[in-house]
Design a protein around this motif. Structure first.
Motif, PDB file in Angstrom:
ATOM      1  N   GLU A  62       1.228  -3.495  -2.728  1.00 59.99           N
ATOM      2  CA  GLU A  62       2.583  -3.687  -1.683  1.00 59.99           C
ATOM      3  C   GLU A  62       3.786  -4.361  -2.270  1.00 59.99           C
ATOM      4  N   ASN A  63       3.485  -5.500  -3.239  1.00 66.52           N
ATOM      5  CA  ASN A  63       4.483  -6.215  -3.735  1.00 66.52           C
ATOM      6  C   ASN A  63       4.992  -5.337  -4.676  1.00 66.52           C
ATOM      7  N   GLY A  64       4.139  -4.645  -5.519  1.00 65.42           N
ATOM      8  CA  GLY A  64       5.113  -3.820  -6.433  1.00 65.42           C
ATOM      9  C   GLY A  64       5.798  -2.650  -5.872  1.00 65.42           C
ATOM     10  N   ARG A  65       5.311  -2.031  -5.053  1.00 67.02           N
ATOM     11  CA  ARG A  65       5.895  -0.874  -4.340  1.00 67.02           C
ATOM     12  C   ARG A  65       7.385  -1.420  -3.671  1.00 67.02           C
ATOM     13  N   THR A 312       9.995  -0.257 -15.397  1.00 66.63           N
ATOM     14  CA  THR A 312       8.790  -0.567 -15.426  1.00 66.63           C
ATOM     15  C   THR A 312       8.382  -2.093 -14.966  1.00 66.63           C
ATOM     16  N   LEU A 313       7.600  -2.075 -14.045  1.00 67.42           N
ATOM     17  CA  LEU A 313       7.057  -3.453 -13.394  1.00 67.42           C
ATOM     18  C   LEU A 313       5.514  -3.551 -13.560  1.00 67.42           C
ATOM     19  N   LEU A 314       5.155  -4.825 -13.907  1.00 68.65           N
ATOM     20  CA  LEU A 314       3.829  -5.103 -13.733  1.00 68.65           C
ATOM     21  C   LEU A 314       3.604  -6.024 -12.602  1.00 68.65           C
ATOM     22  N   ALA A 315       2.798  -5.612 -11.512  1.00 66.80           N
ATOM     23  CA  ALA A 315       2.667  -6.664 -10.347  1.00 66.80           C
ATOM     24  C   ALA A 315       1.249  -7.209 -10.829  1.00 66.80           C
ATOM     25  N   ARG A 316       1.117  -8.626 -10.238  1.00 68.53           N
ATOM     26  CA  ARG A 316      -0.174  -9.371 -10.512  1.00 68.53           C
ATOM     27  C   ARG A 316      -0.694  -9.743  -9.061  1.00 68.53           C
ATOM     28  N   ALA A 317      -1.851  -9.773  -9.041  1.00 68.18           N
ATOM     29  CA  ALA A 317      -2.468 -10.148  -7.708  1.00 68.18           C
ATOM     30  C   ALA A 317      -1.882 -11.491  -7.650  1.00 68.18           C
ATOM     31  N   GLY A 318      -1.984 -11.988  -6.499  1.00 67.01           N
ATOM     32  CA  GLY A 318      -1.682 -13.544  -5.787  1.00 67.01           C
ATOM     33  C   GLY A 318      -2.569 -14.534  -6.158  1.00 67.01           C
TER      34      GLY A 318
END
Length: 366
Positions: A62-65, A312-318
């Motif tokens: 959800e954060n990445g989107r 381009t985004l790389l989302a990391r878990a919290g």
């Protein structure tokens, strides 16, 4: 009557034996209960762990989107300046790029070197050029090996002259005149442009915005607050800080670890015009669509040709996933890759990619 019959001694003895449980029976029952309780407890813990991990991954996605949606919203409005239509699409090749961290309103249209700053809807930098391009980004909170970019635009909704905020920057433009007025709200008397019918030209807030990746969710003077040491998409927005016209640094979306930007250039034509056999000069018509993409632009002419951004985004878990180690190497864009190591490898990640077209810029070239 005869005497009462006495109970049989053997029957009494049997009844006495059935009056309770032996210590062995109690211990067996307790052992079985503990086994059952352990199984139920283990099941609950496993379910809780699974639920927490699912929540962790859902938040990451959800954060990445959401981060991509935030960037898209601002980029789709990039280059919108209300009724200002006299855009210098192709500044002179020798022109100097406007300062991306400009805070003086008098240079936000025509810079100190005479360049039309409004012709550059976006400007950006890689980590190698970050400090020179964006000196206003707090270096202590900058997450390394990331790109950043600036968006120039005005807010869509006009504001009344009576409601202007003293140190916010505003733009007033009318279609019949070439030059707009850009100044702060405490100079309301400067907004004198009128339309053909004599009505006042629309005034819109003009807040240039810079997007970058910070290493903290909450930071004060470059120091991460306790528990907030998580990479975050952040935004610097020009406006009234209460003491000056300056940039305010705000967190937008947490857990965004990498951002790489490739700029789409409308490159059709040669030198913007050509001379035919009869000696007649013809202006080259551009189609407003990107012909090639590059991460590192080096000239004023290239920045004036940007009509799209490939993000381009790389989302990391919290949160760290227990027992997990990320051994993948993420290919981001333009040959940029990232391989987590150390504690960073204990987080799960997901890549997001999107191409956003600069509608207002591209439409002027058709």
């Amino acid at each position: 009557m005869g005497k009462d019959r006495q109970p049989d001694a053997g029957l009494l003895k049997m009844r006495n034996r059935q009056a309770g449980l032996s210590i062995v029976e109690i211990m067996i029952a307790m052992t079985l209960g503990l086994i059952l309780l352990t199984a139920v407890g283990g099941f609950y813990v496993a379910q809780h762990r699974n639920q927490r991990e699912l929540s962790n991954q859902f938040a990451q996605i959800e954060n990445g989107r959401y981060a991509m949606d935030v960037l898209t919203k601002y980029l789709e409005n990039a280059g919108y300046y209300g009724n200002y239509v006299y855009m210098d699409d192709f500044p002179n090749a020798s022109a100097t790029l406007p300062s991306a961290c400009e805070t003086d309103a008098q240079y936000m249209y025509s810079t100190s070197t005479g360049t039309n700053a409004l012709a550059f809807a976006v400007q950006g930098a890689t980590s190698a050029t970050m400090s020179a391009t964006f000196p206003c980004i707090p270096g202590a909170n900058l997450y390394s090996d990331n790109d950043a970019f600036l968006v120039r635009e005005v807010d869509p909704t006009p504001v009344a002259s009576s409601t202007l905020v003293a140190r916010n920057v505003y733009l007033q433009a009318v279609a019949r005149l070439k030059d707009p007025v850009i100044t702060t709200g405490n100079k309301v008397a400067s907004f004198t442009l009128t339309n053909l019918d004599g009505s006042a030209g629309e005034i819109r807030r003009y807040p240039p915005r810079i997007f970058y990746i910070g290493r903290c969710l909450d930071a004060s003077a470059g120091t991460c607050s306790t528990g907030s040491d998580i990479p975050t998409l952040r935004m610097l927005e020009l406006g009234d800080t209460g003491a000056a016209t300056d940039f305010t640094d705000s967190p937008m979306v947490e857990g965004i670890e990498r951002m790489v930007i490739e700029y789409g250039l409308d490159l059709k034509g040669s030198n913007h015009s050509y001379v035919d056999a009869s000696g007649v000069t013809h202006v080259v018509q551009y189609d407003g669509a990107p012909d090639s993409y590059s991460r590192s632009l080096t000239t004023t002419d290239q920045w004036a040709r940007v009509v799209a951004l490939r993000i381009t985004l790389l989302a990391r878990a919290g949160r760290i996933t227990a027992g997990y180690s990320d051994t993948r190497s993420y290919t981001l864009a333009s040959g940029v890759s990232y391989t987590p190591s150390g504690t960073a490898a204990n987080y799960k990640r997901k890549l997001f990619r999107k191409t956003v077209y600069l509608i207002n810029v591209g439409s002027r070239r058709r």
